[in-house]
Design an enzyme around this catalytic site. Structure first.
Site, PDB file in Angstrom:
ATOM      1  N   HIS A  63      15.649  70.442 -35.270  1.00 49.42           N
ATOM      2  CA  HIS A  63      14.187  70.342 -35.181  1.00 49.42           C
ATOM      3  C   HIS A  63      13.659  71.437 -34.239  1.00 49.42           C
ATOM      4  CE1 HIS A  63      10.330  67.969 -34.963  1.00 49.42           C
ATOM      5  NE2 HIS A  63      10.237  68.647 -33.832  1.00 49.42           N
ATOM      6  N   GLU A  64      14.232  71.499 -33.049  1.00 49.01           N
ATOM      7  CA  GLU A  64      13.766  72.498 -32.076  1.00 49.01           C
ATOM      8  C   GLU A  64      14.107  73.918 -32.533  1.00 49.01           C
ATOM      9  OE1 GLU A  64      11.706  71.394 -30.098  1.00 49.01           O
ATOM     10  OE2 GLU A  64      12.233  69.270 -30.253  1.00 49.01           O
ATOM     11  N   HIS A  75      11.346  75.093 -34.737  1.00 50.41           N
ATOM     12  CA  HIS A  75      10.249  75.625 -33.907  1.00 50.41           C
ATOM     13  C   HIS A  75      10.623  77.027 -33.404  1.00 50.41           C
ATOM     14  CE1 HIS A  75       7.589  72.171 -33.544  1.00 50.41           C
ATOM     15  NE2 HIS A  75       8.537  71.371 -33.108  1.00 50.41           N
TER      16      HIS A  75
HETATM   17 ZN    ZN Z   1       8.443  69.232 -32.925  1.00 50.17          ZN
END
Ligand code: ZN
Length: 503
Positions: A261-262, A265
């Protein structure tokens, strides 16, 4: 000459905001607890400097002189668009009275510990005055920014430019009616989870997670991974984009899904066009934050895309489950690919947003957004908040809320004065599926995923999303990449396909 002066001044503001990011990263990963009080003051000082410089009359003059210099250049020219964007964002910044910003910051500094105490002790009465004050301040900010239809529009558009309550309502309605039958179908599915809590050494889980994040495209020569309680991503230009993670030996998979997830980003930030470095296209002047992603929702679309559409997909594990078994041969000896995939995708209504699975997550968001809207207008009183929370949890997820600790007190957001940011998580989910569906049609993307080669997908995302940074508003980005504004069809189709496999 004049245009160069504007560029230099914007770069200085961006530098200040990057320095704030670095202080925040340090505070959340390295700083000893004793540093917290002084650090808060250091960050406040730098934030005030950045705000004053961005909102200054001198900056207004630089913008207007630069506009004169570029008067003969077409409006579509990136330099003209940079000026228009700086004007738009600084206009919002200048409308919010400094006193309201100071009051919000002071309240936030005090209320975090109050919130933590109230949550730990399940004491709603302790936190209720903070909620009262937070929504009063945010109402003031909404009035200062201005809106056509509803005060929520002014707040949500700080995080998601162009978003309004009127646009959120049909989105929420479509998700509620689309997801409810899927949840009913998923509920009966048999999912084996006993193996997830067998001991999985943290170092080996982390090595596996990072190796795959690198194959997805997170560049460790311009990044790093540190340990933290709540994972996050933060950048100081595209050349230095850091992520954090948390692994637990008794919880297989949660750690590496959070890492990917990170990393999602992070890949967004690492692939902003190099020429946007230290410019308005890598700087959010409304929230005074150095960031290349164009909105909170667009940013979240990339983390969710890599975590859920890629990382939780069946074809991903067809490629990589043998590698996971090789890392944990004893623990996974009796677990099939199918059993692992089902455990990673199980759906079950629960009380806590941050622990929610893909099928139930948006219900938690819709509940919060509706409550924020009602609190903001006074249609809901703080005294009735617990009851309203419990009623919506029953309606949307069929669960009974046993305490405020597991209900209205669970999220940190309101203690920081964030009102209007919750919808960006759901916007991110919906946007992610829309980007992904379009990317799959591009040459080589689907075939790449089938053989564990993520370069074609990352290439499509870089070309259509990442490189544009903040030079396109979220809706423009979406329309130019997918041909359509935000729509729930691809997301509901992805969820439905998952339930078909689970049920
Ligand atoms: Zn997030």
């Amino acid at each position: 000459m004049s245009h160069a002066e504007f560029v230099a001044e914007m770069a200085a503001v961006s530098d200040l905001l990057s320095a704030i990011n670095l202080l925040n990263w340090d505070a959340r990963t390295q700083m000893p607890p004793g540093g917290a009080e002084t650090r808060a003051k250091q960050i406040a000082t730098l934030t005030a400097m950045a705000r004053d410089r961005a909102a200054s009359d001198a900056m207004q003059q630089l913008i207007s002189r630069a506009e004169d210099t570029l008067a003969d250049v077409p409006e579509t020219d990136l330099r003209r668009r940079a000026l228009a964007q700086a004007k738009r964002e600084i206009d919002i910044l200048r409308r919010i009275p400094a006193a309201l910003i100071t009051e919000t910051a002071e309240l936030s500094a005090k209320s975090h510990s109050l919130w933590a105490k109230a949550r730990a002790e399940d004491d709603f009465a302790l936190f209720a005055p903070v909620i009262e004050k937070t929504f009063a301040l945010q109402r003031g900010i909404a009035e200062a920014i201005g809106y056509d239809d509803h005060p929520y529009d002014a707040l949500v558009s700080r995080y998601e430019p162009g978003m309004t309550r009127a646009k959120l309502r049909p989105l929420f309605d479509a998700l509620r009616s689309g997801i409810a039958p899927l949840l009913d179908r998923a509920r009966g599915a048999e999912v084996r989870t006993d193996f997830l809590t067998r001991g999985f050494p943290v170092a080996a889980q982390k090595a596996f997670g990072i190796a795959l994040a690198e194959r997805m495209g997170y560049d460790m020569t311009r990044g790093r991974v540190d340990d933290t309680v709540h994972p996050f991503e933060i950048s100081f230009t595209r050349q230095d984009v850091r992520i954090t993670s948390r692994f637990r030996a008794d919880a297989l998979a949660a750690g590496f899904f959070a890492l990917w997830h990170e990393a999602g980003h992070g890949m967004y930030e690492q692939n902003i066009a190099p020429e946007f470095t230290r410019s308005i296209f890598a700087t959010d002047l409304v929230n005074l934050y150095a960031v290349g992603g164009t909105s909170f929702g667009a940013h979240e679309s990339q983390s969710r895309l890599w975590e859920n559409r890629v990382g939780r997909s069946h074809r991903f594990w067809e490629q990589h489950y043998p590698e996971l078994v090789a890392a944990f041969p004893d623990q996974l000896a009796d677990v099939s690919l199918e059993e692992f995939w089902r455990a990673a995708n199980r759906a079950e209504p629960g009380l806590i947003r941050v622990e929610a699975d893909e099928l139930t997550y948006d219900m938690h968001i819709i509940l919060r957004a509706e409550i924020e809207m009602a609190l903001l207008t006074g249609d809901l009183a703080v005294a009735d908040l617990s009851a309203a929370w419990a009623e919506k949890m029953r309606d949307y997820l069929g669960v009974a809320v046993p305490s405020d600790r597991l209900g209205v007190l669970q999220d940190v957001h309101w203690s920081h004065g964030y009102v209007g940011s919750f919808p960006t998580y759901t916007i991110g989910n919906v946007m992610a599926a829309q980007f992904f569906e379009t990317a799959l049609q591009a040459p080589g993307v689907a075939a790449g995923l089938d053989r564990g080669d993520y370069a074609p997908l990352r290439g499509w995302l870089t070309e259509n999303v990442y490189r544009h940074g903040r030079s396109r508003l979220p809706d423009d980005l979406l329309v130019q990449a997918t041909g359509r504004s935000l729509e729930t069809g691809p997301y509901l189709a992805a969820l439905s396909a998952k339930v078909d496999m689970l049920a």
